[in-house]
Design an enzyme around this catalytic site. Sequence first.
Site, PDB file in Angstrom:
ATOM      1  N   HIS A  36       0.840  -1.205   0.000  1.00  9.35           N
ATOM      2  CA  HIS A  36       0.000   0.000   0.000  1.00  9.35           C
ATOM      3  C   HIS A  36       0.876   1.256   0.000  1.00  9.35           C
ATOM      4  O   HIS A  36       0.572   2.242  -0.680  1.00  9.35           O
ATOM      5  CB  HIS A  36      -0.891   0.043   1.234  1.00  9.35           C
ATOM      6  CG  HIS A  36      -1.828  -1.114   1.394  1.00  9.35           C
ATOM      7  ND1 HIS A  36      -1.597  -2.122   2.294  1.00  9.35           N
ATOM      8  CD2 HIS A  36      -3.000  -1.412   0.781  1.00  9.35           C
ATOM      9  CE1 HIS A  36      -2.598  -2.999   2.231  1.00  9.35           C
ATOM     10  NE2 HIS A  36      -3.462  -2.598   1.327  1.00  9.35           N
TER      11      HIS A  36
ATOM     12  N   GLY B  84      -3.005  -1.612  -7.227  1.00 13.13           N
ATOM     13  CA  GLY B  84      -1.910  -2.583  -7.325  1.00 13.13           C
ATOM     14  C   GLY B  84      -2.218  -3.654  -8.352  1.00 13.13           C
ATOM     15  O   GLY B  84      -3.345  -4.132  -8.449  1.00 13.13           O
ATOM     16  N   ARG B  85      -1.186  -4.032  -9.099  1.00 10.48           N
ATOM     17  CA  ARG B  85      -1.387  -5.064 -10.126  1.00 10.48           C
ATOM     18  C   ARG B  85      -1.354  -6.465  -9.524  1.00 10.48           C
ATOM     19  O   ARG B  85      -1.504  -7.448 -10.249  1.00 10.48           O
ATOM     20  CB  ARG B  85      -0.323  -4.915 -11.210  1.00 10.48           C
ATOM     21  CG  ARG B  85      -0.559  -3.650 -12.011  1.00 10.48           C
ATOM     22  CD  ARG B  85       0.645  -3.260 -12.819  1.00 10.48           C
ATOM     23  NE  ARG B  85       0.587  -3.827 -14.144  1.00 10.48           N
ATOM     24  CZ  ARG B  85       0.548  -3.105 -15.265  1.00 10.48           C
ATOM     25  NH1 ARG B  85       0.542  -1.795 -15.205  1.00 10.48           N
ATOM     26  NH2 ARG B  85       0.522  -3.690 -16.426  1.00 10.48           N
TER      27      ARG B  85
ATOM     28  N   ASP C 252      -3.715  -7.358  -7.585  1.00 10.28           N
ATOM     29  CA  ASP C 252      -5.126  -7.659  -7.816  1.00 10.28           C
ATOM     30  C   ASP C 252      -5.378  -7.406  -9.293  1.00 10.28           C
ATOM     31  O   ASP C 252      -6.029  -6.426  -9.668  1.00 10.28           O
ATOM     32  CB  ASP C 252      -6.012  -6.756  -6.951  1.00 10.28           C
ATOM     33  CG  ASP C 252      -5.882  -7.073  -5.474  1.00 10.28           C
ATOM     34  OD1 ASP C 252      -6.029  -8.247  -5.119  1.00 10.28           O
ATOM     35  OD2 ASP C 252      -5.629  -6.144  -4.681  1.00 10.28           O
TER      36      ASP C 252
HETATM   37  P1  AMP Z   1      -6.568  -3.712  -0.264  1.00  7.22           P
HETATM   38  O1  AMP Z   1      -6.345  -2.940   0.978  1.00  7.22           O
HETATM   39  O2  AMP Z   1      -6.179  -5.144  -0.170  1.00  7.22           O
HETATM   40  O3  AMP Z   1      -7.946  -3.503  -0.858  1.00  7.22           O
HETATM   41  O4  AMP Z   1      -5.569  -3.102  -1.333  1.00  7.22           O
HETATM   42  C1  AMP Z   1      -5.609  -1.727  -1.630  1.00  7.22           C
HETATM   43  C2  AMP Z   1      -4.757  -1.471  -2.826  1.00  7.22           C
HETATM   44  O5  AMP Z   1      -3.409  -1.841  -2.540  1.00  7.22           O
HETATM   45  C3  AMP Z   1      -5.187  -2.290  -4.049  1.00  7.22           C
HETATM   46  O6  AMP Z   1      -5.054  -1.478  -5.203  1.00  7.22           O
HETATM   47  C4  AMP Z   1      -4.205  -3.410  -4.041  1.00  7.22           C
HETATM   48  O7  AMP Z   1      -4.025  -3.972  -5.314  1.00  7.22           O
HETATM   49  C5  AMP Z   1      -2.954  -2.705  -3.538  1.00  7.22           C
HETATM   50  N1  AMP Z   1      -1.992  -3.653  -2.993  1.00  7.22           N
HETATM   51  C6  AMP Z   1      -2.205  -4.556  -2.002  1.00  7.22           C
HETATM   52  N2  AMP Z   1      -1.118  -5.337  -1.831  1.00  7.22           N
HETATM   53  C7  AMP Z   1      -0.199  -4.928  -2.749  1.00  7.22           C
HETATM   54  C8  AMP Z   1       1.121  -5.372  -3.104  1.00  7.22           C
HETATM   55  N3  AMP Z   1       1.716  -6.395  -2.484  1.00  7.22           N
HETATM   56  N4  AMP Z   1       1.768  -4.708  -4.103  1.00  7.22           N
HETATM   57  C9  AMP Z   1       1.162  -3.674  -4.750  1.00  7.22           C
HETATM   58  N5  AMP Z   1      -0.072  -3.223  -4.474  1.00  7.22           N
HETATM   59  C10 AMP Z   1      -0.745  -3.832  -3.490  1.00  7.22           C
END
Ligand code: AMP
Length: 284
Positions: A37, A149-150, A152
Amino acid sequence: MDTVTTIADLRQHVRAARGRGLRIGFVPTMGNLHAGHESLVALARERAGFVVASVFVNPTQFGPNEDFARYPRTPEQDAEKLARVGCDLLFLPDVATLYPLGTGRAVRMSVPGITEVLDGASRPGHFDGVATVVARLFNLVQPDLAVFGRNDYQQWLVVRALVADLGFPIDIVGAPIVREPGGLAMSSRNQYLDEAQRRQAQVLHATLQWMVGEVRTRPSAWRLIEEEAVARLGAAGFEPDYAVLRDAATLDLPDSGFPTGGVALLAARLAGVRLIDNLEFDRP
Ligand code: AMP
């Protein structure tokens, strides 16, 4: 960094930043923040003069038997991390703020096609829930750019489809996957794993690397490579959901090769925890 919880306060801060001529960058998250994040906020920081992050565990993207209630919530630590990486404004709404009619009566987004395969097939309604909350957040924040993030990968394509089809004037930036030293993609769900399981989970990235290595030398054998990858995950103690090679832009089956590049994607359960990962590759 300021923290706001209401739409009125959010709008006032964003309006003030715009008044100073700043571009607005936005990073939506569900909190429990880690280096993945933080990299998104850093990227937004590079491209925008004013960075807004949201922390909201979105109920409409969780299925009835998923981990909405136990999803890790760490608002104080999240605020500290965001401030440290240069976020200007944290939007921390509650469910009633984002869904004023309640989630049962909420106006919903539905993105056909891309939401129905892979994770969408395993998690019915998940990506429509994502599209629903992202559209709401975009409408509230009205950013110039938003970073996703890629890791997802399918979500990233869903958001791009949403923005392209509805004409949101927002640049969608895809950030590279941040991994642990052993290759495990960082995820809030990794916390559900103990040390030994985290080491075991390094097999996911290794399997993707193997798939990409193979498809580069024998692209027409993609089905065999998928089958072998599923078998490898099973042998390594995972309950595989899928391991596939797909067109990078559409997630279509690569029946005519990978003309504009491809992506290896997998999802598997380890000790009941569903993990996903992917690896993009150029046209073989
Ligand atoms: P989340 O809190 O899991 O909904 O993620 C929020 C954002 O952070 C989303 O755009 C995710 O794809 C991104 N994200 C989560 N983990 C990673 C990672 N390891 N690398 C890059 N982006 C991430």
